[in-house]
Write a protein that holds these residues in place. Structure first.
Motif, PDB file in Angstrom:
ATOM      1  N   THR A 371     -13.411   5.874  12.628  1.00 25.69           N
ATOM      2  CA  THR A 371     -14.594   5.253  11.604  1.00 25.69           C
ATOM      3  C   THR A 371     -14.247   5.476  10.534  1.00 25.69           C
ATOM      4  O   THR A 371     -14.198   6.750  10.269  1.00 25.69           O
ATOM      5  N   ALA A 373     -16.032   5.434   6.705  1.00 27.36           N
ATOM      6  CA  ALA A 373     -17.058   5.056   5.877  1.00 27.36           C
ATOM      7  C   ALA A 373     -16.660   5.148   4.419  1.00 27.36           C
ATOM      8  O   ALA A 373     -16.288   6.386   3.944  1.00 27.36           O
ATOM      9  N   SER A 422     -18.517   0.699   6.424  1.00 27.74           N
ATOM     10  CA  SER A 422     -17.691   1.332   7.303  1.00 27.74           C
ATOM     11  C   SER A 422     -16.992   0.435   8.112  1.00 27.74           C
ATOM     12  O   SER A 422     -17.497  -0.844   8.499  1.00 27.74           O
TER      13      SER A 422
END
Length: 432
Positions: A371, A373, A422
């Motif tokens: 992930t 962000a 994100s």
């Protein structure tokens, strides 16, 4: 414009004369018309120019010869040994000269009227006839023995002449324009009156000459900011044509390439079929959490082949960076970065979503969720692009087909103005 310098069947390449040049990025092929009324043709080059000639590249086309002998000749000043020259001395009443005899040119030893020997500086000497450009430099003479008189072409490769393009990308809110200039460099004291000129781009391998190449690059740096003046009838560079993987550009008219000079000509003004700005990151996959800033990056496609060269980027007329373009085919994608963009930060985290083990309990297959962000302080939205190179026997990125021995994960997202966003992707590393 074509003229051949004939002095007792000798061609002295120390003065400008009609020449054809085929110029490559780091060397050039010189094609010099020669002729003789006798059975001997003597070609003389200054020592500095000779040192830049690639060994084994000299050839005589269209004129048969029985043999050729190359040797070093003494410098011009050596020919005055034993003769009278004049020594200048500064006195209260100004400069005063006196006749002296030149004993040795090597260390400028002279003898005055009283029979005294002493050394002087070349700047103190005066002569009855004008000296050549490099009176202290020796020359190399190539003597051809011919079966009969005639005309031909002397051909050789030299590191002292080369060329390179340099690009300017001008960008604004209205779009972008790409233009290029061509710098043609001559790093020795030999001037050329160039009749036909061709510029070549591409990868051409010739015999190495490290010392000459080092001299060429050093002189190139010195002369880069001092182009030679051009006349109102400056030549134009025509459209290119492909030649076995090389690209050839022809100059429209003859021109003069002075000694120790750079001649700069307008080159390409290709149209851009696409142009993008983005912030980017190229990295390798790992399981650690990381954060940082992204790079200021550009991507475009042009409707012309682009030879390799430096590029300067200006936004709204202001310099924002420089880098170097690789050789790019017509319609090929050009991508580069110009440094950090502190306005866009990212934080990268990795979670282990699933693991598989073999009969011995060793992990052989792992699924990761990656992930990113992003947070931007810009007044406008910006595209962020991430590229991660993943190692492993079999790699699956999201729902894409498996790839062997590694894979590439890409992520693209629009980061809103003064906002956060994100986005995630999955990576399966299968080493079973």
């Amino acid at each position: 414009m074509k003229r051949t310098l004939l002095v007792a069947s000798a061609l002295t390449l120390g003065a400008a004369h009609a020449t054809d040049l085929r110029i490559y990025p780091s060397f050039a092929e010189v094609r010099q018309p020669v002729s003789t009324a006798g059975n001997t043709l003597n070609v003389s080059l200054p020592q500095q120019a000779w040192e830049n000639v690639l060994a084994g590249s000299l050839d005589l086309e269209g004129l048969a010869f029985n043999s050729a002998v190359q040797k070093q000749e003494a410098n011009w000043l050596s020919g005055l040994e034993g003769k009278t020259v004049f020594l200048a001395r500064n006195t209260d009443g100004g400069e005063k000269t006196e006749p002296v005899t030149l004993i040795r040119a090597r260390d400028l030893l002279v003898k005055d009227a009283a029979g005294r020997y002493f050394n002087v500086r070349y700047e103190q000497l005066r002569f009855d006839t004008p000296p050549p450009t490099n009176p202290l430099s020796p020359s190399q003479t190539l003597s051809y023995n011919l079966p009969k008189a005639g005309s031909g072409t002397l051909v050789y490769l030299t590191r002292s002449v080369g060329w390179s393009p340099r690009y300017t990308l001008k960008a604004s809110t209205a779009g972008a324009q790409l233009s290029a200039l061509a710098d043609i460099r001559n790093t020795t004291e030999l001037p050329y009156d160039v009749k036909d000129t061709e510029l070549y781009s591409g990868d051409v391998n010739v015999q190495a000459n490290p010392n000459a190449q080092a001299n060429f690059e050093a002189a190139d740096m010195v002369m880069r900011g001092a182009p030679a003046p051009m006349t109102a009838q400056a030549p134009k560079i025509g459209g290119g044509s492909e030649l076995r993987g090389l690209y050839r550009y022809a100059l429209s008219t003859p021109f003069t390439l002075p000694a120790n000079s750079v001649v700069t000509l307008p080159f390409l003004t290709p149209k851009l079929s696409s142009f993008e700005r983005y912030v980017g990151l190229n990295t390798f996959f790992n399981v650690a959490t990381q954060s940082g800033t992204l790079d200021r990056s550009y991507r475009f496609k042009a409707d012309a082949r682009l030879p390799a060269g430096p590029i300067t980027v200006r936004e709204e007329g202001r310099l924002v960076g420089q880098t170097r373009l690789d050789e790019t085919r017509e319609g090929g994608t050009v991508e580069f970065s110009l440094g950090d963009d502190p306005d866009v930060e990212y934080t990268r985290t990795v979670q282990t979503a699933n693991q598989s083990k073999d009969s011995k309990g060793n992990v052989v297959k792992t699924t990761y969720k990656v992930t990113y962000a992003f947070e931007s302080s810009k007044e406008r939205s910006v595209r962020a692009e991430i590229t991660e190179r993943v190692g492993g026997r079999t790699i699956i990125i999201d729902s894409a087909a498996p790839t062997k021995n590694g894979g590439i994960a890409t992520l693209k997202v629009d980061v809103p103005a003064k906002g956060k966003v994100s986005k995630s992707f999955t990576v399966v590393v299968d080493n079973s």
